[in-house]
Write a protein that holds these residues in place. Sequence first.
Motif, PDB file in Angstrom:
ATOM      1  N   ASN A 131      69.710 -16.988 -52.766  1.00  0.00           N
ATOM      2  CA  ASN A 131      71.141 -16.764 -52.952  1.00  0.00           C
ATOM      3  C   ASN A 131      71.447 -16.293 -54.359  1.00  0.00           C
ATOM      4  OD1 ASN A 131      72.190 -17.336 -50.432  1.00  0.00           O
ATOM      5  ND2 ASN A 131      71.908 -19.527 -50.803  1.00  0.00           N
ATOM      6  N   ALA A 132      70.636 -15.407 -54.847  1.00  0.00           N
ATOM      7  CA  ALA A 132      70.795 -14.979 -56.231  1.00  0.00           C
ATOM      8  C   ALA A 132      72.132 -14.272 -56.432  1.00  0.00           C
ATOM      9  CB  ALA A 132      69.657 -14.036 -56.605  1.00  0.00           C
ATOM     10  N   ARG A 133      72.784 -14.565 -57.563  1.00  0.00           N
ATOM     11  CA  ARG A 133      73.998 -13.858 -57.942  1.00  0.00           C
ATOM     12  C   ARG A 133      73.648 -12.676 -58.832  1.00  0.00           C
ATOM     13  NH1 ARG A 133      78.586 -16.393 -58.417  1.00  0.00           N
ATOM     14  NH2 ARG A 133      79.258 -14.257 -58.134  1.00  0.00           N
ATOM     15  N   ILE A 134      72.545 -12.866 -59.563  1.00  0.00           N
ATOM     16  CA  ILE A 134      72.112 -11.846 -60.514  1.00  0.00           C
ATOM     17  C   ILE A 134      70.648 -11.525 -60.200  1.00  0.00           C
ATOM     18  CG2 ILE A 134      71.701 -11.346 -62.952  1.00  0.00           C
ATOM     19  CD1 ILE A 134      73.726 -13.761 -63.434  1.00  0.00           C
ATOM     20  N   VAL A 135      70.340 -10.252 -60.012  1.00  0.00           N
ATOM     21  CA  VAL A 135      68.962  -9.860 -59.782  1.00  0.00           C
ATOM     22  C   VAL A 135      68.521  -8.959 -60.935  1.00  0.00           C
ATOM     23  CG1 VAL A 135      67.376  -8.583 -58.299  1.00  0.00           C
ATOM     24  CG2 VAL A 135      69.118 -10.043 -57.279  1.00  0.00           C
ATOM     25  N   VAL A 136      67.447  -9.373 -61.596  1.00  0.00           N
ATOM     26  CA  VAL A 136      66.912  -8.571 -62.694  1.00  0.00           C
ATOM     27  C   VAL A 136      65.745  -7.761 -62.162  1.00  0.00           C
ATOM     28  CG1 VAL A 136      65.838  -8.637 -64.959  1.00  0.00           C
ATOM     29  CG2 VAL A 136      67.539 -10.365 -64.335  1.00  0.00           C
ATOM     30  N   MET A 137      65.797  -6.451 -62.337  1.00  0.00           N
ATOM     31  CA  MET A 137      64.687  -5.605 -61.891  1.00  0.00           C
ATOM     32  C   MET A 137      64.079  -4.939 -63.106  1.00  0.00           C
ATOM     33  SD  MET A 137      66.066  -3.875 -58.450  1.00  0.00           S
ATOM     34  CE  MET A 137      66.550  -4.877 -57.055  1.00  0.00           C
ATOM     35  N   ASP A 138      62.836  -5.331 -63.395  1.00  0.00           N
ATOM     36  CA  ASP A 138      62.174  -4.813 -64.585  1.00  0.00           C
ATOM     37  C   ASP A 138      61.260  -3.663 -64.179  1.00  0.00           C
ATOM     38  OD1 ASP A 138      61.244  -4.468 -67.090  1.00  0.00           O
ATOM     39  OD2 ASP A 138      60.407  -6.470 -67.339  1.00  0.00           O
TER      40      ASP A 138
END
Lengths: 332, 310, 481
Positions: free
Chosen positions: C160-167
Motif C-alpha cells: 500500500n505504498a503512498r510513495i514509490v521511489v524508482m532508482d
Amino acid sequence: MTQQLDLRRLPAVGSFLRRLSADRPARAVYVALALLIVVGWLLFALDGGRFLSQENIVGIQQRSAALGIVAVGQTLVILAGSLDLSVAYLISLTTLVAAETMGGADAGVPVAVAAVLAVSATAGLVNGLIVTRLRVHAFIATLGVALVIRGVLDDRYDGPAGSVPESFQHLGYDRVGPLPVSALLWAAVAASAWFLLSRTRLGCRIYAVGGDAEVARLSGVRGERVVVAAHVLCSLCAGIAGLLLASRLGAGAPTVGTDGGYDLESIAAVVIGGTALAGGRGGVAGTVGGVLLLAVLDSIFNQLEVDSFAKDVVRGVVLVAALAIHARRRTA
Amino acid sequence: MRRALPILVVLAGLLAVIAVAQPNFLAPAALLAFVKRAAPLVILAAGQYFVIVSGEYDLSVGSLVTAEVVVAARLLDGSAEATWPVLALLVVLGLLVGLVNGVVTTLLRVPSFISTLGMLLILSGAIFLWTGGAPRGALPPQFRELGRGSLGPVPWSVLVLVAVAAGAICAMRAGFGHTLIAAGDNDRAAALSGVHVARVRTVAFMVSGLSAAVAAILLGGFAGVSAQVGQGLEFQAITAVVLGGVALGGGRGSVVAAMAGAFTLEALFTLLNLYGVSGALEPAVQGVIIIAAVALGGMSLPRGRAAAAS
Amino acid sequence: MHDCVLKMTGITKSFQGVRVLDGVDLEASAGEVHAVVGENGAGKSTLMKILAGAHAPDGGSVEIDGRTVVFGHPVQAQRAGVAIMHQELSLLPERTVAENVFLGREPVRRGLVDRAAMESATAELLDSVGEESFGPRDLVRRLPVARRQVVEIAKALSLNARIVVMDEPTAALAEHEAELLHTLVRRLASRGIAILYVSHRLREILDLADRITVLKDGSRVTTADASTMDAPTLVRLMIGRELDSYYPPRAAEPPGPVKLSVRGGGNARLRGIDLDLRAGEIVGLAGLQGSGRTELAKALFGAAPFTSGEMTPCRPCSVREGIAAGIGLVTEDRKAEGLLLNQPVRDNALLVTRATRMRRPGIERLLERVGLGPLRPTQEVRLLSGGNQQKVVLARWVAAAPRVLLLDEPTRGVDVGAKAAIHELTRELARDGTAVLMISSELPELIGMSDRIVVLRDGRIAGALPAGSTEESVMRLAAAS
C-alpha cells in the motif's frame, strides 16, 4: 483474459505435487537413485541374491537413518547459506550424554532425551551466534566449535561410557511391520523439515537469507535470527541422530560421530541432492534422495563384499561423478 | 605487505607472550627450532592460499600428506638407494593429485568443496587399501635428513621454507598471481578479459598438491611413518589462511599474510604447550582461540557478501 | 499541486566528514511523477536512501502526510508507505513471484503460511497492473529483467505504498520495454501514488515527469515543472556549464580499410550475419532486447563464437583468440562481467594486457588517456562511481590497443558528464584508426554517435541506416513484424 485468470488461480490441490516436481535438482537425484537400484538389482541377480528383499531394504533404511537425520539438519543450514562441520563431534557427545544420563535405567530416558536436546540446542546456538554476531565464516566457526567439543571428549572419555536401558534400544532395532523404527524417525524428521521449509515463515526466510541476505534484510527479514534458528535445528537433528546411535550401541561412544564421517558425508548427501552449497536453492526431498543413494551404494558394496577401504575410494568417485553430472545438467 | 600487517602484529604479540613465559625463546637456536616446527604448516598454508584466493578450497591436502609419507615408506622400506627417485616421485604425485583436483573442479564443474572431499575419501581409502590398515616400511635416515638435519646451524626445513616462501611471493607478484586473484574475484570478468580461468585454477590446485608433497617430505623426516601424520592438516591450513585475513570465496588477501597466519597458529600451539594446556584439552582451547582470532580479524574490515561462494 | 504526500526539508548528510547532502528540500504530491536528476555524486541516491530508511539524515526532517517520521530501518519506511525499487533489483531469483512479493510479510493462517491467499493476492496485484505474461507461481529466475520490475511494482502495491521511489528503473531496459514501464508508472500515478523517479535518461524524464528536481553537489539547484524544461537546460543545470554539443563531431574523412568482416555468420542465436567494420568508423548496433545484439558482440569477440560463416581476419573460437586477433569487448554488465571489484584500479586496467602477456603501457598515462588522471591507481574499484568504473573497463581495452573495439552499452547507468567523456574517448579511438561497434538501447545516443547504424531483429540483420537517421526509422526496422 478471464480464462488465463482462472488458470492462474489454480486451487491449492495439486500444488504439493507441482512444487515437488518443480524441484528439478531433486528429480535428478531420484533418477540416479532409480538407475542405481536397477544396477543393484542386476548385480544381486547375477550374484544369486534378491536386491529388493525385505531384509535388504530394511538394511538400507537402517544404515541411512542416522546419516539421513543429520543430513536433513545440514540441509537447513546450507539452505540458509551456512554450513555445519561440528555435527560429527556433537553426535559423539550426545551419545555419551544420553548413555550417561540414562545409566542403564528406564527412568532416566526422558531426562536423557531432554538433556541431549538441550546440549545440542546449545551447540547450535553457539554456532549460530558465532556465525552471525562475530561474523566468522561458518566453515571456521563450526570447525572451531568442533575442536572445542573434541577437546571435551578427549579430556573426559577414553572409550565407551554409560549404558542405555533395553527399553531404549527398541528405537534402534525394532520394526513396525516392515519398517524399522529408526527409519520412521528419519521420515518424521524429514517430513517436519519439509513442512517447515514449505509452510512456515521461518522456512520462507531460510530460503530468502540463503538466497540473498541483503534482499532479505531490505524486506525486513532478520537474517541473523534465521541463521541462528537454522543452526539450532541442525544441531537438534544431530542430537536426535546421537540418541539413535546410542540406542544402537547400547552405550555412548566418543568416536562414533567422527568414525561415521557424519560431518562431511552429510554435506555430501545434501549437495548430491541438488541443494546449492551457496544456499537458497534446493530442499529436503533431494537430501533424502542423496542419503538413499549413498545407502544403496553401500548395500551393493556389501553384497559384492567390497573391502571397506575400497568403499571409501568408490564413494569418493561416485560423489564427484554425481556432482559433475549435476553441473553438466545445469549448464546444458 | 600492507594487507599482512594485522596478522603480523598479532604474530609479534604472540611471540612476545611466549618470550615472556620462556625468556630464551627469542634466542636464535630456539627461534630456528620454532620456524622448523612451523615449516610444514606454513608451506601447506602457502599452497592452500593459491587455491583459496582463486575462489576454491582444497580439502585433500591432509590425506595427501599421509599418502605421500606412507608411499615413501613402503617404496623405500628403510633402504637409502632410491631416496632421490622417490623424492621426485612424491613431487610428481603431489602435482598429479592437484591436477586431478583442478581438472575435476574446472572442467567437470564440481564445486571444489566436493571434488577435493572426494579426493580426500579416495586417497585415505587407497592408503588403507594398500597398506591393509597399518603403514608398513620405514623411511631411511637419508630421506629423513631433510626434515631432521641442518646445514650448519640452519635446519634444512627452514631453508626449504625460505625457498617456498620466496617462490610463492614471486609467483603472486608475477602475471600469474594477478590473473589468479582476478579469477578469484570475478571469474566471468576475468575470462572475458582473456584470463585462462580453468588453467590458472588448475595450476593453483597443483601448487597446493606440490606444497603437500614438500610438507610430507618434511613431516616424514620429523615424525617418521604413521597413518595419522596428515590428519586434520587441511583444516589447519585453511584456518591459517583465513587467520591471515584471506577471504574464503577468493579475490582478497596476500600470500605473506597466509603464511603469517600459519606461523601464528603454530605460535598458538607453542603457547598452549607452554602453559601446560596439552593433550586432551588442547583442541578445545585451540578452537576457541581460532574463532576469537578470526572474529577479531573480521571486525576491522567491512565484509562483503559471501555470494562468491556460488 | 495540492495533497502533498512527502515533504523533505533541509536534509543534510555527511559520510566521513564529506558533506554529501546540504540542506536539500524535496516535495511530492499524490499522483505526481517527480523526477530527480543530477550527475553521479550529486546526492540523488543518498537522498533516496534516506527516504527509504537505509541511511539516517544528520539534519532536516521528513514528513509523510504531514506527520514527521524518523526511519531507523528500511522496514519502518515500508510501513510508512515508502517503497523503493533499487537499481539492482532486490528479488530472490530462486523463489516464486508470490514468495517474493510477500517476502518478510507472508500471510499466515493458524501459524502456517497461507500459500493460497498469498498467490491469489499476488494474482490480483498482477492483474491490476495489467500483467498477463506470468503468474504468481513462476520462478523469478525465469522472468526477463523487464518483467522482474513488474514484480517489484506488485510488491510496492502490496505494501500500500503512498510513495514509490524508482532508482534508474530503465537502465537495464531496451527502448520498448522502457515504454511499457512508463505506461505502468503513469498508471501508478493515476492511482494517487507519488513517484520519485531517478534517471539519467533526459528524454524519458521530460516525457514522463510532472516536476523535475535538479541536484548538484549535494544541493538542490531547482525544482520546476517539466513543461518548462528542455534537455539542454537540464544538462546545464546538472553540470553547471553548457555542453556545446551532445556528441562529438563525426569523422571528417571517409572510413579506412576493413578491419573485420563477417559473411554469413551464424550460431544458435544469430543467422546470416554480414558485417564490415572499418578503421575510423563507429558502427551503431540497434535492436530490441533479445534481438541478439549482445550475442553478436560476443560472437565477434569469440566469447560465444559463430559456428558457421566466414570471418576475416579470423573467426575466433575463444576469448583469447579474439584478443589475439585484436578484438576487444566492453561488456554490457559492468559488475558481473567487467570489474574485479575488490582489486585496485591498476590491476583492473592492466588485466587484459597481463592475461595475454602483451606489452603494458604506463598506468599513469593510461589513466590520463581515459580521463581518470586524478585517480590513485591503488584505489579499489568498488569504491568508484559508475562512470569511473566504466572508464576503468575502457582503460583495460585501451591498454590492449585493439584494432576492433566492441562496446556493449558503454554508458549504461553513467551520469551525463562521464557519458560525454566516454563518447569523446570512443570518437578519439575511432579517429586513431580503431574500428568501433557500439551497442546502445538509448536511440538518441546511438544516432548521435554512429557513422552508420545496423539494426538487428531476431538474430538477423534487418537493415542498415546512414548517419543521422531518425529514431522512427530505426524503430521501424527493429520492431517490424
